[in-house]
Design a protein around this motif. Structure first.
Motif, PDB file in Angstrom:
ATOM      1  N   THR A 205      -4.956   9.115  -2.562  1.00  0.00           N
ATOM      2  CA  THR A 205      -6.189   8.590  -1.978  1.00  0.00           C
ATOM      3  C   THR A 205      -6.385   9.183  -0.581  1.00  0.00           C
ATOM      4  OG1 THR A 205      -5.890   6.520  -3.179  1.00  0.00           O
ATOM      5  CG2 THR A 205      -7.460   6.497  -1.350  1.00  0.00           C
TER       6      THR A 205
ATOM      7  N   PHE B 287       0.840  -1.193   0.000  1.00  0.00           N
ATOM      8  CA  PHE B 287       0.000   0.000   0.000  1.00  0.00           C
ATOM      9  C   PHE B 287       0.880   1.249   0.000  1.00  0.00           C
ATOM     10  CE2 PHE B 287      -2.563  -3.255   2.133  1.00  0.00           C
ATOM     11  CZ  PHE B 287      -3.715  -3.209   1.352  1.00  0.00           C
TER      12      PHE B 287
ATOM     13  N   ASP C  32      -0.403   8.176  -2.953  1.00  0.00           N
ATOM     14  CA  ASP C  32      -0.991   8.157  -4.291  1.00  0.00           C
ATOM     15  C   ASP C  32      -2.162   9.122  -4.423  1.00  0.00           C
ATOM     16  OD1 ASP C  32      -2.952   6.922  -2.827  1.00  0.00           O
ATOM     17  OD2 ASP C  32      -3.165   5.188  -4.162  1.00  0.00           O
TER      18      ASP C  32
ATOM     19  N   ASN D 289      -1.964   0.011   6.543  1.00  0.00           N
ATOM     20  CA  ASN D 289      -2.491  -1.250   7.087  1.00  0.00           C
ATOM     21  C   ASN D 289      -1.895  -1.602   8.448  1.00  0.00           C
ATOM     22  OD1 ASN D 289      -0.005  -1.718   5.862  1.00  0.00           O
ATOM     23  ND2 ASN D 289      -0.482  -3.854   5.358  1.00  0.00           N
TER      24      ASN D 289
ATOM     25  N   LEU E  78      -9.685   4.881   4.597  1.00  0.00           N
ATOM     26  CA  LEU E  78      -8.581   4.871   3.638  1.00  0.00           C
ATOM     27  C   LEU E  78      -8.267   3.459   3.173  1.00  0.00           C
ATOM     28  CD1 LEU E  78      -6.268   6.280   2.125  1.00  0.00           C
ATOM     29  CD2 LEU E  78      -4.895   6.082   4.217  1.00  0.00           C
ATOM     30  N   MET E  79      -8.204   2.515   4.104  1.00  0.00           N
ATOM     31  CA  MET E  79      -7.895   1.136   3.732  1.00  0.00           C
ATOM     32  C   MET E  79      -8.965   0.562   2.810  1.00  0.00           C
ATOM     33  SD  MET E  79      -5.040  -0.139   4.571  1.00  0.00           S
ATOM     34  CE  MET E  79      -5.506  -1.833   4.212  1.00  0.00           C
TER      35      MET E  79
ATOM     36  N   LYS F 191     -10.789   2.220   0.709  1.00  0.00           N
ATOM     37  CA  LYS F 191     -10.634   2.847  -0.606  1.00  0.00           C
ATOM     38  C   LYS F 191      -9.412   2.291  -1.345  1.00  0.00           C
ATOM     39  CE  LYS F 191     -13.044   7.073   0.682  1.00  0.00           C
ATOM     40  NZ  LYS F 191     -12.928   8.471   1.164  1.00  0.00           N
ATOM     41  N   LEU F 192      -8.316   2.071  -0.631  1.00  0.00           N
ATOM     42  CA  LEU F 192      -7.123   1.513  -1.272  1.00  0.00           C
ATOM     43  C   LEU F 192      -7.356   0.095  -1.763  1.00  0.00           C
ATOM     44  CD1 LEU F 192      -4.345   2.836   1.159  1.00  0.00           C
ATOM     45  CD2 LEU F 192      -4.773   3.599  -1.196  1.00  0.00           C
ATOM     46  N   ARG F 193      -8.164  -0.658  -1.046  1.00  0.00           N
ATOM     47  CA  ARG F 193      -8.466  -2.039  -1.442  1.00  0.00           C
ATOM     48  C   ARG F 193      -9.665  -2.130  -2.377  1.00  0.00           C
ATOM     49  NH1 ARG F 193      -6.397  -6.238   2.032  1.00  0.00           N
ATOM     50  NH2 ARG F 193      -8.206  -7.472   1.400  1.00  0.00           N
TER      51      ARG F 193
ATOM     52  N   ALA G 211      -2.907   9.328   1.429  1.00  0.00           N
ATOM     53  CA  ALA G 211      -1.819   8.435   1.054  1.00  0.00           C
ATOM     54  C   ALA G 211      -0.968   9.066  -0.047  1.00  0.00           C
ATOM     55  CB  ALA G 211      -2.373   7.095   0.579  1.00  0.00           C
TER      56      ALA G 211
END
Length: 392
Positions: A69, A3, A67, A99, A135-136, A138-140, A65
């Motif tokens: 996000t 991530f 990137d 994470n 956030l997690m 959205k990243l996943r 993050a």
């Protein structure tokens, strides 16, 4: 799966509704002569805003993050909580992998323990933790309820909290929780009015509809016990948060002395696994009601729920809209959820955190399918101005 690391943490405040749902305009049912610990003082009896229930405002936490996000969450705490997030908690996130949720929570809690443990500091931690879960997700590319293990039912069923349980029944809810309007300082006349209101609502809703009293920490043990027994005649399902949240011994005795079949509930203003361990080990209640925005966030609610599940105690989170919905749908010991009726007259279903959130789901006919959009599935309303009082 690698991530992107966390680039930045930001904390904002906003006034007027939002997560600080007590910050409402004049004439709202949520501020109309509701019994509180301050009701012993006549000058603070009519309005909870008069003694400052809405002074803090809403806290908005964003975690960005590398990137680009962004995960975010809302809770209460306002400017003092924003200071804690920016000046203290941000250091445990920036430059870290998103994470590392358990490690980040542990460091936030124990680094603030000397001035925190509950209340405002844990509210701030909760906001950061929920933003991290968002956030997690959205990243996943997954909703938070997937990250929690997946749904155990197709939809959520709700009871409504508000001044008009009779209208809640017509809107499809399974029960209605009323604010208790009169506390011990108003004597026997106040007790009589409380029971008369319950009797009136029972006549309106019939025998099978749940009715509950939300006492908002306003009673003493004697008054609460008497109220419970008088209310039993009208089928009160539960008596909620009757005593100070620190009075574990009083809750133990209230539960032991309540009428058979009536539930004792509390925990809205409790925090962390250690606080709820006291409630559970001392057999203080039948249902615990942690607020995921106040108890330590999703990371801590998982632990609290496991403690309760091992003891056969239900977990029905307090309010908190989408943040609790994603949790409740994944737990067998959370068979239904609370919906706060935030329309001023409690006569229609509106989003709890309006106007701050967009795409905030609301129950239809007392039921709701939790969205499958990534994270918690909501966005910030760009028309609501945010203020960032501190930076780091």
């Amino acid at each position: 799966m690698a991530f992107p690391l966390i680039r930045h943490v930001r904390a904002f405040v906003v006034r007027g509704g939002g997560a600080d749902y007590h910050d409402q305009g004049e004439g709202h049912w949520i501020d109309d002569h509701i019994a509180t610990p301050m009701s012993r003082y006549p000058e603070y009896r009519q309005s909870r805003q008069s003694f400052g229930i809405n002074v803090l405002g809403t806290l908005v936490v964003e975690i960005e993050a590398m990137d680009g996000t962004i995960g975010f969450a809302v809770t209460t705490g306002g400017e003092p909580a924003a200071y804690i997030v920016e000046k203290h908690l941000a250091r445990f996130l920036e430059g870290r992998a998103p994470n590392e949720i358990e490690k980040i929570w542990d460091q936030m809690y124990f680094s603030t323990q000397y001035y925190g443990r509950k209340g405002l500091v844990v509210n701030a931690i909760s906001g950061v933790d929920l933003a991290l879960w968002d956030l997690m997700g959205k990243l996943r590319g997954e909703p938070v309820h997937h990250l929690l293990g997946g749904a155990v039912r197709d939809e959520l069923t709700f009871y409504a909290t508000g001044a008009r349980p009779d209208l809640a029944k017509s809107l499809g809810f399974i029960g209605g929780k009323m604010p208790l309007h009169h506390g011990p300082a108003e004597g026997e006349e106040g007790m009589r009015k409380n029971i008369e209101e319950l009797a009136t609502m029972r006549d309106r809703v019939g025998e099978d509809f749940w009715l509950m009293f939300d006492c908002w920490m306003s009673l003493d043990l004697n008054y609460a016990t008497r109220l419970a027994h008088k209310a039993h005649e009208y089928g009160l399902k539960w008596i909620e948060e009757a005593l100070s949240p620190d009075d574990y011994w009083g809750y133990r005795d209230l539960k032991a002395n309540a009428p058979k079949g009536m539930l004792v509930t509390t925990g809205e203003h409790e925090a962390t696994r250690w606080g709820f361990r006291m409630l559970l080990e001392m057999d203080c209640c039948d249902i615990i009601q942690p607020d995921v925005g106040w108890c330590g966030g999703m990371t801590e609610l998982i632990k609290i729920s496991a403690l309760a599940d091992a003891r056969g105690v239900m977990v029905i989170p307090h309010g908190s809209s989408v943040y609790s919905y994603h949790f409740v749908v994944t737990r067998h010991n959370s068979p239904f959820a609370e919906f706060l009726m935030m329309a001023p007259k409690a006569d229609k279903v509106v989003p709890m955190f309006q106007p701050l959130l967009m795409r905030e789901p609301v129950p239809v006919n007392g039921r709701l399918k939790v969205p499958d959009t990534p994270g918690f599935g909501v966005t910030l309303n760009p028309d609501v101005p945010l203020h960032r009082p501190y930076t780091h």
